[in-house]
Design an enzyme around this catalytic site. Structure first.
Site, PDB file in Angstrom:
ATOM      1  N   ASN A  80       0.829  -1.196   0.000  1.00  0.00           N
ATOM      2  CA  ASN A  80       0.000   0.000   0.000  1.00  0.00           C
ATOM      3  C   ASN A  80       0.872   1.260   0.000  1.00  0.00           C
ATOM      4  O   ASN A  80       0.626   2.220  -0.737  1.00  0.00           O
ATOM      5  CB  ASN A  80      -0.920  -0.016   1.229  1.00  0.00           C
ATOM      6  CG  ASN A  80      -1.990   1.044   1.152  1.00  0.00           C
ATOM      7  OD1 ASN A  80      -2.924   0.944   0.370  1.00  0.00           O
ATOM      8  ND2 ASN A  80      -1.851   2.081   1.974  1.00  0.00           N
ATOM      9  N   ASN A 139      -8.565   1.382  -7.603  1.00  0.00           N
ATOM     10  CA  ASN A 139      -7.945   0.690  -8.741  1.00  0.00           C
ATOM     11  C   ASN A 139      -8.944  -0.021  -9.643  1.00  0.00           C
ATOM     12  O   ASN A 139      -8.587  -0.926 -10.387  1.00  0.00           O
ATOM     13  CB  ASN A 139      -6.925  -0.348  -8.226  1.00  0.00           C
ATOM     14  CG  ASN A 139      -5.807   0.287  -7.445  1.00  0.00           C
ATOM     15  OD1 ASN A 139      -5.268   1.303  -7.841  1.00  0.00           O
ATOM     16  ND2 ASN A 139      -5.483  -0.299  -6.293  1.00  0.00           N
ATOM     17  N   GLY A 150      -2.002  -2.917  -5.828  1.00  0.00           N
ATOM     18  CA  GLY A 150      -3.376  -3.147  -5.445  1.00  0.00           C
ATOM     19  C   GLY A 150      -4.303  -3.199  -6.641  1.00  0.00           C
ATOM     20  O   GLY A 150      -4.068  -2.537  -7.642  1.00  0.00           O
ATOM     21  N   ASN A 152      -7.838  -5.443  -6.225  1.00  0.00           N
ATOM     22  CA  ASN A 152      -9.082  -6.187  -6.018  1.00  0.00           C
ATOM     23  C   ASN A 152      -9.989  -5.642  -4.911  1.00  0.00           C
ATOM     24  O   ASN A 152     -11.028  -6.226  -4.627  1.00  0.00           O
ATOM     25  CB  ASN A 152      -8.770  -7.656  -5.715  1.00  0.00           C
ATOM     26  CG  ASN A 152      -8.149  -8.351  -6.910  1.00  0.00           C
ATOM     27  OD1 ASN A 152      -8.499  -8.039  -8.046  1.00  0.00           O
ATOM     28  ND2 ASN A 152      -7.220  -9.254  -6.662  1.00  0.00           N
ATOM     29  N   GLY A 153      -9.568  -4.578  -4.235  1.00  0.00           N
ATOM     30  CA  GLY A 153     -10.436  -4.015  -3.202  1.00  0.00           C
ATOM     31  C   GLY A 153     -10.328  -4.697  -1.856  1.00  0.00           C
ATOM     32  O   GLY A 153     -11.205  -4.528  -1.005  1.00  0.00           O
ATOM     33  N   GLN A 362      -5.247 -14.062  -4.785  1.00  0.00           N
ATOM     34  CA  GLN A 362      -5.165 -12.805  -4.042  1.00  0.00           C
ATOM     35  C   GLN A 362      -3.820 -12.676  -3.333  1.00  0.00           C
ATOM     36  O   GLN A 362      -3.359 -11.572  -3.058  1.00  0.00           O
ATOM     37  CB  GLN A 362      -6.317 -12.729  -3.028  1.00  0.00           C
ATOM     38  CG  GLN A 362      -6.252 -11.564  -2.050  1.00  0.00           C
ATOM     39  CD  GLN A 362      -6.247 -10.207  -2.741  1.00  0.00           C
ATOM     40  OE1 GLN A 362      -6.810 -10.060  -3.820  1.00  0.00           O
ATOM     41  NE2 GLN A 362      -5.590  -9.222  -2.131  1.00  0.00           N
ATOM     42  N   THR A 363      -3.148 -13.802  -3.069  1.00  0.00           N
ATOM     43  CA  THR A 363      -1.840 -13.731  -2.409  1.00  0.00           C
ATOM     44  C   THR A 363      -0.759 -13.170  -3.324  1.00  0.00           C
ATOM     45  O   THR A 363       0.328 -12.815  -2.866  1.00  0.00           O
ATOM     46  CB  THR A 363      -1.408 -15.123  -1.909  1.00  0.00           C
ATOM     47  OG1 THR A 363      -1.392 -16.032  -3.005  1.00  0.00           O
ATOM     48  CG2 THR A 363      -2.358 -15.625  -0.837  1.00  0.00           C
ATOM     49  N   ASP A 524      44.908 -50.170 -46.838  1.00  0.00           N
ATOM     50  CA  ASP A 524      44.608 -48.988 -47.634  1.00  0.00           C
ATOM     51  C   ASP A 524      44.238 -47.849 -46.693  1.00  0.00           C
ATOM     52  O   ASP A 524      44.264 -48.012 -45.463  1.00  0.00           O
ATOM     53  CB  ASP A 524      43.477 -49.268 -48.636  1.00  0.00           C
ATOM     54  CG  ASP A 524      42.186 -49.729 -47.955  1.00  0.00           C
ATOM     55  OD1 ASP A 524      42.080 -49.618 -46.721  1.00  0.00           O
ATOM     56  OD2 ASP A 524      41.281 -50.209 -48.661  1.00  0.00           O
ATOM     57  N   TYR A 828      17.602 -50.711 -62.142  1.00  0.00           N
ATOM     58  CA  TYR A 828      16.437 -50.359 -62.960  1.00  0.00           C
ATOM     59  C   TYR A 828      16.706 -49.160 -63.875  1.00  0.00           C
ATOM     60  O   TYR A 828      15.850 -48.788 -64.672  1.00  0.00           O
ATOM     61  CB  TYR A 828      15.247 -50.014 -62.054  1.00  0.00           C
ATOM     62  CG  TYR A 828      14.839 -51.124 -61.129  1.00  0.00           C
ATOM     63  CD1 TYR A 828      14.686 -52.434 -61.586  1.00  0.00           C
ATOM     64  CD2 TYR A 828      14.601 -50.871 -59.786  1.00  0.00           C
ATOM     65  CE1 TYR A 828      14.319 -53.452 -60.722  1.00  0.00           C
ATOM     66  CE2 TYR A 828      14.222 -51.877 -58.915  1.00  0.00           C
ATOM     67  CZ  TYR A 828      14.084 -53.178 -59.389  1.00  0.00           C
ATOM     68  OH  TYR A 828      13.712 -54.176 -58.535  1.00  0.00           O
TER      69      TYR A 828
END
Length: 1263
Positions: A80, A139, A150, A152-153, A362-363, A524, A828
């Site tokens: 904060n 925010n 910050g 998310n309130g 949130q952490t 050789d 061939y």
């Protein structure tokens, strides 16, 4: 009673079973969702070291016990203050005080305070709302770019809820008011705010006492205090404020000083920092040579400590790891390096400022924000990578990787005792017993040599001798990856058969199943190479064994034998090298009277001869020994020189001598060992990577007269490498690098020589039959498969192969689909010489060429003399020991025009690479650098149609490339959607109802799953390929010669790729063509590097013009001789008619001696005609009876007149004129040839044409 009835003994009521809690209650009831666990956790954490000395680390990694939830509420208040520092320019002081006894924590910062006013909408004081009401924040504006923590309130309100006391104190200087409010009882109780007047500066102070009981604690313990203090030091580094802890200022307030808290200057750790390249990014890398610390990411986002990292760390670490991996791969090409192996040796510091960051919970321990939306981008600099490399970490990573891989090699170890069984192994009876060290393992070159050895065992017995055949050449283990070595069946077999243990130092040989190795290989250059590879294998892993004299031996079998007489008078002389045979011939009348038999392979010997060889084993056994003492290499390697040979036939070995041109890139002809131990130096010189330039010098020292003395039975490894193995390297270069004059490598020259001798201009022949004919006629010794591949390559004419194929491809000779790898089997295929070859290789020149000899037989020339440099017509590439070459072809018309300019003393014009039927462009970049650009058209806004690819990019490979891009693009787009969904899910892990209840997501229930999914998504997204994700789909309408790819892009992506310049490179529509590695053997048989096409052409013209003069002189002499022979033939017939020479008398023919005597009396000269070795009257005696007529006289006189006229015409022409005439004749034939080739190509291209695309609006070969 049932289990059900037992479990429902006291059933819950409906109200007890289904509960509803408000948000405040939910935070206290479910702490894991908001602040993490509230139980003690013991783990390693970075903490402040209170007991650190002056030179000690202040922040250490230590096992502590702490409560994550308590740490989180403290961190919320810290962040904060950090956020305020970012928002407010006047916030330049932050003070953190912690009273360990009372548990009180306060965080103070200056700068603008919180508005002391009542919120009109909610009728509450703003500070009360921010710190005492949930889901309130500044925010929430999603349109504003914010670089704070910050969002998310929750923030400091979580600290309020988990505290017994929480106070907010703030000053609003604008209004002159001070606000104070106290919360208690986990924010349930709050006092009325106190508003007072205040005239001093603004500040904000939060003070709280955590509810220790809820955290299971009594107070702040030492571990937690050390963790909290470390977090204050984080704050000092991640902000620009003066930060104090308990009234003491923290001076370590920049990134470099902060890293120094972990790793002080006096420590052994190597630190590399970049804190100036980008203002929003600070990055540090630490290498720990002591290897005491595990890989760590110490990272921050907007002052938040992201302890688990995130996308910001992945972006930085990914770039650094890629940069280091590139350096490591260059240094150790065969070591398998994975990103995790690089990371495990390093500690990363990342401090990033991210716009509107997103976290998984949130952490806020893990950033999930997509890198594209960071608001900035960190790009690691080359200087930074070089700095990390200088720490020595790359060497450590390589050593660790090798140690891991080599540990796996121990799984293939052998054992000294017991039986070992392999399908083709014939063990000695005593092998694996206590007498095993007395045994010898005979390693043979293939099965035929094994049979030779098995025949010999009839003589020497099986008790002490075992036999094991090798399949071809042993792997060069010195630079091979351990995995490749472990997977090699023959390496494993030898280890187990001999009883070798990986990495063991052998003090004696008694622990081995076999105490020595005998190499039985052909005499050789390939046989020499096999010997060297076995020596290299043993020396690389068990150097102690090569120090034992005779641990490695070889069996000197005959290369050729000279036989004279029969029965008891029969004499046999065996030779083990061509040099010793040549010396013997000089002393024995060039071998006349002796029958010579060559033994090019051990399979040439019959069982009796094999037993004969083994009967005299000791005389033929060569033991190798280690010779560390330095010799005078210079005098030894240059002791003899080779005289020039002007005869038309020369020994092949003479041509090889001293073949490095003085003008080449490395001109030294004296090699000086880099190691004091000369045998050690010789081993690495021959086989180790990184010594390529040394090998060039070494090859330059080659002298064929400096060979091993065949009478010596003790040879040092040094002498073997410098006198015998070197011949393989020389021969390898000769086989790999073409000659300037004819553009042929030896195998190509043999094929052309055999084809001309076979005269296959009209009659086609099977490739397999031509292979056999050429092999026998030219004494080719490298296998029919190799020779067949050469024939097929000379006949190929797809785009990117030959511009002018001398052999015609009558069958499926390969196509542009795979670069010729799709050719049919040689049995061939048919071929024949193209008639145009006669206009390039003039018959008159064949008699002036210098031919080689082998097995006493005349074989192909040293080089042919075409009238145009075929090396520039068809190009070439090859890789040999020390040297490689890559020459791109040119347009024959440009070449001819430049030859004519040089013949008139004009400067040639610059030529560029040219490929027949290529419709893309060749563009010059600068100097010797060109690019081949594809041809494509842009159809509409989102589609391109490719109608030609860059030369050398084959259709099948390109199709596979596009398939891979589609798969990658689909995966990337899916991962991006998944990442977006994961981020969205992380944002909405909590949905709030009107009553405040919340529902957790699946990942919340399983945090480990959430972490794993986030990491995997971001890692994959970070590696996305912009071109791959831009492609929607593609279709193709290709054939063996037609290129047709239609690529559809997602809307708008094509335009973006074109504007960014990524379309051509991303879709492989350009390919570099560099003229920087043009090595050729010149006319002297010496290798030379050419910088330009012009240099090659000038050299060719100079030599070819001399050959034209030589041809003219030769033809004049030849024709004059032919005129003399015609003149004397006429005179002879006239003398017979006139009776001056009598052949018949009295009805009887006179004796031949009488006629020859008459010719001598009449002064008739003798001539050498045809294959005669001496002058004779053969040109006279070959005249038939019915040619002794007047008609024959007139015929011969006519021939004489014609020859005289022909001679006069030739005498009048200069070499330049002759050449120009032949060039004109070639161009006339070439015009016809090219027209036919183009018509055939276009017929095939347009036949059965597939679906047509839309008409293009714009056609271009994009630049």
């Amino acid at each position: 009673m049932s289990k059900t009835s037992k479990s429902n003994k006291n059933p819950k009521s409906i109200e007890e079973k289904y509960q509803k809690k408000n948000l405040h209650e939910h935070i206290l009831h479910s702490p894991d969702t908001y602040i993490g666990s509230i139980e003690e956790k013991t783990c390693n954490m970075w903490i402040f070291n209170e007991s650190a000395g002056e030179d000690d680390a202040k922040i250490i990694f230590k096992e502590i016990t702490y409560v994550p939830g308590l740490y989180k509420i403290y961190d919320e208040v810290i962040v904060n203050a950090a956020d305020h520092n970012k928002r407010c320019q006047t916030c330049n002081i932050i003070k953190v005080d912690i009273d360990q006894k009372t548990g009180q924590i306060s965080v103070w910062n200056n700068g603008d305070g919180i508005d002391v006013a009542i919120h009109k909408e909610h009728n509450i004081w703003v500070p009360s709302m921010i710190f005492g009401e949930l889901l309130t924040s500044t925010n929430y504006d999603k349109n504003e770019e914010k670089t704070v923590g910050g969002k998310n309130g929750f923030g400091a309100k979580l600290a309020n809820i988990y505290s017994v006391e929480f106070t907010i104190e703030t000053v609003d200087a604008n209004k002159g008011k001070k606000f104070f409010q106290r919360f208690t009882n986990n924010m349930y109780d709050k006092e009325e705010p106190k508003i007072s007047s205040f005239k001093k500066s603004s500040y904000t102070k939060i003070t709280f006492i955590p509810d220790f009981k809820k955290f299971g604690l009594k107070c702040l313990d030492d571990d937690t205090l050390a963790l909290f203090k470390k977090r204050v030091f984080d704050l000092a580094m991640t902000t620009n404020a003066k930060v104090y802890f308990n009234d003491k200022q923290i001076v370590q307030n920049n990134f470099k000083k902060y890293v120094g808290l972990y790793f002080p200057e006096g420590s052994q750790h190597k630190v590399v920092i970049d804190d100036t390249t980008h203002e929003r990014w600070k990055v540090g890398v630490i290498y720990d040579p002591t290897d005491q610390l595990e890989h760590q990411n110490i990272s921050f986002v907007n002052s938040i400590c992201t302890s688990r990292g995130g996308t910001h760390v992945e972006q930085v670490v990914g770039q650094i790891v890629n940069g280091l991996k590139t350096a490591i791969v260059k240094k150790a090409k065969n070591v398998q390096i994975k990103p995790a192996m690089i990371k495990e040796n390093l500690i990363f510091f990342v401090d990033a400022t991210i716009v509107n960051p997103d976290f998984d919970t949130q952490t806020k321990e893990y950033l999930t924000k997509k890198a594209a939306n960071f608001g900035s981008k960190f790009e690691v600099t080359e200087k930074f990578i070089k700095g990390v490399i200088k720490t020595g970490v790359c060497d450590q990573i390589i050593a660790n990787a090798k140690a891991r891989e080599e540990a796996n090699l121990s799984k293939t170890d052998g054992k000294g005792r017991g039986p070992v069984r392999y399908e083709k192994l014939y063990n000695a009876h005593k092998a694996g017993t206590k007498e095993g060290y007395k045994c010898t393992l005979i390693l043979t070159e293939g099965d035929s040599a094994k049979t030779f050895a098995m025949s010999g065992l009839n003589v020497i017995g099986r008790d002490y001798y075992g036999v094991f055949p090798l399949r071809g050449k042993l792997l060069n283990v010195r630079d091979a990856s351990p995995k490749k070595i472990a997977d090699n069946e023959e390496i494993t077999a030898i280890k187990k058969i001999v009883g070798l243990e990986q990495g063991k130092v052998y003090d004696d040989l008694k622990g081995l199943r076999y105490g020595s190795i005998m190499i039985l290989a052909d005499q050789d250059v390939d046989g020499y190479h096999i010997k060297g590879l076995i020596m290299n294998f043993i020396h690389c892993f068990w150097p102690s064994l090569v120090k034992y004299e005779g641990f490695i031996q070889s069996f000197a079998t005959p290369l050729l034998k000279a036989t004279k007489g029969k029965g008891k008078t029969k004499q046999v002389v065996a030779f083990t090298s061509p040099q010793s045979f040549e010396e013997w011939k000089k002393e024995n009348n060039d071998g006349k009277g002796w029958s010579i038999k060559y033994y090019k392979g051990l399979g040439t010997s019959d069982p009796a001869e094999a037993q004969e060889c083994f009967a005299d084993l000791n005389d033929k056994l060569v033991k190798y020994f280690w010779e560390p003492k330095k010799k005078n290499l210079e005098s030894e390697s240059n002791s003899k020189s080779v005289d020039s040979n002007k005869s038309k036939t020369t020994n092949k070995k003479k041509i090889e001598s001293e073949f490095i041109e003085e003008e080449s890139d490395i001109i030294s002809d004296t090699y000086k060992p880099k190691n004091k131990d000369i045998s050690e130096d010789a081993m690495t010189l021959a086989f180790a990577g990184g010594r390529e330039d040394d090998r060039k010098i070494w090859i330059n020292t080659y002298n064929p007269d400096n060979y091993l003395d065949p009478s010596k039975k003790r040879i040092s490894y040094y002498d073997f490498i410098h006198k015998e193995l070197i011949t393989f390297s020389v021969d390898d270069v000769l086989r790999s690098v073409p000659n300037l004059m004819d553009g042929f490598k030896p195998s190509h020259r043999k094929v052309f020589y055999g084809s001309v001798e076979k005269n296959i201009y009209k009659q086609e022949i099977k490739v397999s039959d031509l292979t056999g004919f050429v092999s026998n006629m030219t004494k080719y010794h490298h296998g029919d498969q190799s020779l067949s591949s050469t024939i097929v390559g000379m006949a190929q004419n797809y785009v990117g192969s030959n511009n002018l194929n001398l052999l015609m491809p009558l069958g499926m000779f390969g196509s542009r689909l795979t670069g010729g790898k799709d050719s049919a089997s040689p049995r061939y295929l048919n071929t024949k010489l193209d008639d145009l070859a006669k206009k390039i290789f003039i018959d008159y020149d064949f008699d002036i060429l210098q031919h080689q000899s082998e097995d006493n037989c005349r074989i192909e020339p040293v080089y042919y003399a075409p009238i145009i440099p075929m090396i520039l017509v068809n190009g070439a590439e090859g890789i040999g020991t020390g040297y490689s070459t890559k020459i791109y072809p040119c347009n024959p018309r440009d070449i001819i025009a430049n030859i004519k300019r040089l013949l008139t003393n004009e400067n040639p014009k610059t030529m560029k690479p040219w490929f027949r039927h290529l419709t893309g462009t060749i563009e010059k970049i600068d100097g010797a650098k060109y690019i081949s650009r594809a041809k494509y058209e842009i159809i509409g806004k989102d589609t391109i149609h490719i109608t030609d690819l860059p030369v050398g990019i084959w259709t099948d490979n390109y199709k596979a490339f596009l398939d891979n891009l589609i798969v990658q693009g689909t995966a990337q787009n899916a991962e991006e959607k998944k990442a977006s969904k994961a981020v969205s899910s992380a944002k909405n892990t909590k949905t709030t109802t009107k009553a405040g209840s919340k529902t957790g997501s699946r990942t919340r229930k399983n945090p480990a799953l959430a972490k794993k999914s986030q990491k995997s998504v971001t890692a994959k997204v970070a590696k996305k390929n912009p071109v791959a994700s831009s492609i929607k789909t593609y279709s193709e309408d290709c054939t063996d010669i037609r290129i047709s790819f239609t690529i559809v892009f997602h809307p708008g992506k094509l335009d973006t790729l074109i504007k960014s310049g990524k379309l051509d490179t991303g879709l492989k529509l350009v390919k570099p063509l560099n003229l920087t590695n043009m090595h050729l053997f010149n006319e002297k048989g010496k290798i030379k590097k050419y910088d330009t096409y012009g240099a090659i052409l000038r050299n060719f013209v100079k030599v070819r013009l001399n050959l034209y003069q030589k041809r003219k002189d030769y033809l004049l002499g030849k024709w004059k001789k032919e005129m003399d022979i015609l003149k004397w033939k006429v005179k002879f017939i006239e003398y017979v008619i006139e009776g001056k020479i009598v052949i018949f008398k009295n009805g009887k023919s006179k004796k031949k001696e009488e006629v020859l005597k008459a010719l001598e009396d009449l002064k008739f000269p003798k001539f050498i005609v045809g294959n005669e070795s001496y002058p004779s009257y053969g040109y006279i005696t070959s005249i038939g009876l019915f040619n002794l007529t007047l008609e024959e006289v007139e015929k011969l006189k006519k021939q004489l007149a014609d020859k005289k006229q022909e001679l006069a015409i030739l005498e009048a022409k200069s070499p330049e004129e002759i050449w120009e005439e032949e060039l004109d004749e070639f161009v006339e034939a070439y015009d016809i040839w090219e027209k036919e080739v183009d018509e055939n190509y276009n017929d095939l291209l347009n036949k059965k044409k597939g679906s047509t695309g839309k008409k293009s609006r714009k056609t271009s070969t994009q630049k």
